[in-house]
Design an enzyme around this catalytic site. Sequence first.
Site, PDB file in Angstrom:
ATOM      1  N   ASP A   1       0.856  -1.111  -0.045  1.00  9.29           N
ATOM      2  CA  ASP A   1       0.069  -0.154  -0.001  1.00  9.29           C
ATOM      3  C   ASP A   1       0.810   1.470  -0.003  1.00  9.29           C
ATOM      4  OD1 ASP A   1      -2.160   1.546   0.234  1.00  9.29           O
ATOM      5  OD2 ASP A   1      -2.386   1.399   2.487  1.00  9.29           O
TER       6      ASP A   1
ATOM      7  N   LYS B   1       0.500   3.589  -2.522  1.00 15.71           N
ATOM      8  CA  LYS B   1      -0.356   4.765  -3.046  1.00 15.71           C
ATOM      9  C   LYS B   1       0.405   5.621  -4.177  1.00 15.71           C
ATOM     10  CE  LYS B   1      -3.159   5.038   0.962  1.00 15.71           C
ATOM     11  NZ  LYS B   1      -2.739   4.327   1.866  1.00 15.71           N
TER      12      LYS B   1
END
Length: 236
Positions: free
Chosen positions: A66, A68
């Site tokens: 994660d 992003k």
Amino acid sequence: MLKLNCANIPKIIIALDFNDKKNAMKLVDLLNPDVFYLKIGKEMFTMLGKKFIYELHQLGFNIFLDLKFHDIPNTVFNATKAAADMGIWMLSIHASGGKKMLISAKKALQSFKTRPLLIGVTALTSLTHTDLKDIGIQMPLQDYILILSKLSSDCGLDGVVCPGKEAEKIKLLCGNKYKIITPGIRCLNDSTFDQNQIITPKQAKKFPIDYIVVGRSITSSKNPIKKLNFIIQSMQ
């Protein structure tokens, strides 16, 4: 190692929200990789890098990386390819990066026989309507989430990270196979920390959510396994 029956409820991703490897591994050693997925975010990946990913793979865990990604299309293309080279199960990119960036990330995965799920982050769970106005977005938060979800779907992504309360609308808009990943899962007595878009485990069962992300409510608990049991029982 914790072994639980998690059939017919959202699958559980454990966010390793730790600032050191030792404490992270204390929790990992209690988890069954056949039941739980692990999420590695910016903090742990910055500290421990891809070597840590490989160690978790050796233990049998599927990893949601994660990070992003949010940058120009070429940079995101190369970053996405580098992440996929690690054999991760799921990868996040910011849907607000725009159509060209999203398509570039998708193209980066075309050469992989087994590729990670590519997931768009719609709006951070910390954001409020006021925060959107501060950055010049005048529409309601819910509408913003739906627009980014549809954009991500149109660009070929596999799903989105979004508040659980928006899951039903997104499934209707993008199809039942479109994956919904919901963070901000909090039990009634938990602190909300810096998150505003939260739901309880009991509420999570009511929405068409594919995966819930459980982080600090577990990692900050004195008895994380007891808390995990409670979360699972609340969804059954």
